[in-house]
Design a protein around this motif. Structure first.
Motif, PDB file in Angstrom:
ATOM      1  N   VAL A 172       0.646  -1.219   0.006  1.00 43.68           N
ATOM      2  CA  VAL A 172       0.162   0.001  -0.090  1.00 43.68           C
ATOM      3  C   VAL A 172       0.653   1.639   0.310  1.00 43.68           C
ATOM      4  O   VAL A 172       0.310   2.235  -0.462  1.00 43.68           O
ATOM      5  N   TYR A 173       1.611   1.040   0.403  1.00 45.03           N
ATOM      6  CA  TYR A 173       2.945   2.470   0.646  1.00 45.03           C
ATOM      7  C   TYR A 173       3.232   2.883  -1.030  1.00 45.03           C
ATOM      8  O   TYR A 173       3.585   3.559  -1.108  1.00 45.03           O
ATOM      9  N   GLU A 174       3.890   1.887  -1.451  1.00 44.04           N
ATOM     10  CA  GLU A 174       3.995   2.328  -2.763  1.00 44.04           C
ATOM     11  C   GLU A 174       3.068   2.657  -3.603  1.00 44.04           C
ATOM     12  O   GLU A 174       3.184   2.475  -5.263  1.00 44.04           O
ATOM     13  N   ILE A 177      -1.273   7.186  -3.624  1.00 41.97           N
ATOM     14  CA  ILE A 177      -2.919   7.680  -3.126  1.00 41.97           C
ATOM     15  C   ILE A 177      -2.938   8.823  -2.983  1.00 41.97           C
ATOM     16  O   ILE A 177      -3.999   8.561  -2.310  1.00 41.97           O
ATOM     17  N   TYR A 178      -1.851   8.847  -2.459  1.00 42.28           N
ATOM     18  CA  TYR A 178      -1.507  10.056  -1.258  1.00 42.28           C
ATOM     19  C   TYR A 178      -1.797  11.907  -1.798  1.00 42.28           C
ATOM     20  O   TYR A 178      -1.598  11.596  -3.306  1.00 42.28           O
ATOM     21  N   ASN A 179      -2.808  12.400  -0.856  1.00 43.63           N
ATOM     22  CA  ASN A 179      -2.175  13.411  -0.995  1.00 43.63           C
ATOM     23  C   ASN A 179      -2.431  14.323   0.505  1.00 43.63           C
ATOM     24  O   ASN A 179      -2.435  13.965   1.781  1.00 43.63           O
ATOM     25  N   ALA A 180      -3.141  15.149   0.687  1.00 43.53           N
ATOM     26  CA  ALA A 180      -2.883  15.700   2.467  1.00 43.53           C
ATOM     27  C   ALA A 180      -3.825  15.368   2.916  1.00 43.53           C
ATOM     28  O   ALA A 180      -2.856  15.256   4.121  1.00 43.53           O
ATOM     29  N   ILE A 187      -3.218   5.630   6.580  1.00 42.46           N
ATOM     30  CA  ILE A 187      -3.481   4.032   5.770  1.00 42.46           C
ATOM     31  C   ILE A 187      -2.927   3.185   6.122  1.00 42.46           C
ATOM     32  O   ILE A 187      -3.100   2.378   6.656  1.00 42.46           O
ATOM     33  N   HIS A 188      -1.786   3.395   7.228  1.00 43.70           N
ATOM     34  CA  HIS A 188      -0.842   2.744   7.782  1.00 43.70           C
ATOM     35  C   HIS A 188      -2.193   2.157   8.800  1.00 43.70           C
ATOM     36  O   HIS A 188      -1.869   1.118   9.494  1.00 43.70           O
ATOM     37  N   ARG A 189      -2.336   3.391   9.629  1.00 48.41           N
ATOM     38  CA  ARG A 189      -3.073   2.802  10.972  1.00 48.41           C
ATOM     39  C   ARG A 189      -4.801   2.418  11.423  1.00 48.41           C
ATOM     40  O   ARG A 189      -5.116   1.972  11.665  1.00 48.41           O
ATOM     41  N   ALA A 190      -5.346   3.140   9.731  1.00 48.05           N
ATOM     42  CA  ALA A 190      -6.182   1.925   9.437  1.00 48.05           C
ATOM     43  C   ALA A 190      -6.189   0.701   9.150  1.00 48.05           C
ATOM     44  O   ALA A 190      -7.185  -0.114   9.231  1.00 48.05           O
TER      45      ALA A 190
END
Length: 302
Positions: A172-174, A177-180, A187-190
């Protein structure tokens, strides 16, 4: 990611129209009746008779929490090593040991160290399974054996669940999909909450089913076997355990120290949302299962 991936009834069937069928609406009266039918003692006496086993369990939980909270990588090698071996055997990723950080993979910039050893989940799983089911085990030897078996289940489950969480977090880290608002930390926590909750709920429900099956085999004419039947009660109990450990203990710790982290509110909201989603999903599945099984009962009755 700051943890695993870092860059810097009597006739044998249920009455679907009866209150509490499939455990949808369990009541305190039903709980008391179940204890009385299965043990011959009132609930208060039943709990008191098992208190000698609850107290050592509490001491063990406190001791594990105290040790794991301040343990370094070398002290947690017993749980980090099987975790990275499972990850490596599944993905082919090679890790190198670092006495300070833990297990490191430089090409993927992954660190599997004390902060992601899964010790909190280990303690949570042991507590939820031990305290919830030790009163159903008969005899001194059986209860002591259940304590040891619970520790083994918690260890194996923690290693497997943590490996799944880390592998999922790596992929998922790669993703782009990330923004502010959608940040790696969120995402890591969820993702971690979802994996841990699903693992605990599935394990708790499975063991609950095993004890119910054993109760029906030993007392086939006892009505207590059907009182606890159904997924929602087991899910509710397991989610309460999860919330108590993941939210309740940090709150008490923070209040004791006189401060709470700024991100703790977001953490509580994330845990609450994930737990609510999981419960609603299983409740929906149980509702569908109840509706699909109802015609079968009616037909067999006719």
């Amino acid at each position: 990611l700051h943890c695993s991936v870092s860059r810097a009834s009597e006739n044998g069937r249920e009455d679907v129209d009866a209150p509490g069928a499939y455990g949808i609406l369990p009541s305190l009266e039903q709980e008391a009746l179940a204890v009385k039918l299965s043990t011959g003692r009132t609930p208060g006496v039943h709990v008191w008779a098992n208190s000698i086993f609850y107290i050592p369990g509490v001491c063990l939980v406190i001791g594990m929490k105290w040790f794991c909270s301040g343990a370094n990588a070398e002290q947690l090698h017993w749980i980090l090593f099987p975790t990275v071996r499972l990850i490596g055997g599944t993905t082919g990723i090679h890790f190198e040991w670092d006495s300070f950080f833990g297990w490191v993979n430089h090409p993927h910039t992954m660190i599997v160290g004390p902060s992601c050893a899964g010790t909190n989940f280990l303690i949570l799983t042991f507590a939820a399974l031990y305290f919830s089911f030790v009163h159903r085990v008969q005899g001194l030897v059986g209860k002591l054996g259940w304590g040891g078996l619970t520790l083994l289940i918690a260890f194996v489950l923690t290693v497997g669940t943590n490996a799944i969480r880390i592998i999922a977090a790596m992929h998922v880290y790669e993703m782009e999909i990330y923004n502010a608002w959608v940040t790696p930390d969120r995402i890591h926590r969820a993702l971690g909450t979802l994996v841990y909750v699903m693992s605990l709920v599935a394990t708790y429900v499975t063991i609950e089913r095993m004890f119910e099956g054993r109760a029906r085999r030993t007392s086939p004419h006892s009505t207590s076997a059907g009182i606890h039947r159904g997924l929602p009660p087991a899910i509710r109990v397991s989610l309460v355990w999860y919330g108590a450990f993941v939210v309740g203990i940090p709150v008490m710790t923070g209040l004791y120290r006189g401060s709470l982290a700024d991100s703790f509110v977001e953490h509580v909201v994330t845990v609450w949302i994930i737990c609510t989603i999981v419960f609603c999903c299983f409740l929906g599945l149980q509702y569908i299962r109840t509706k699909t099984r109802a015609p079968m009962h009616v037909k067999s009755a006719i």
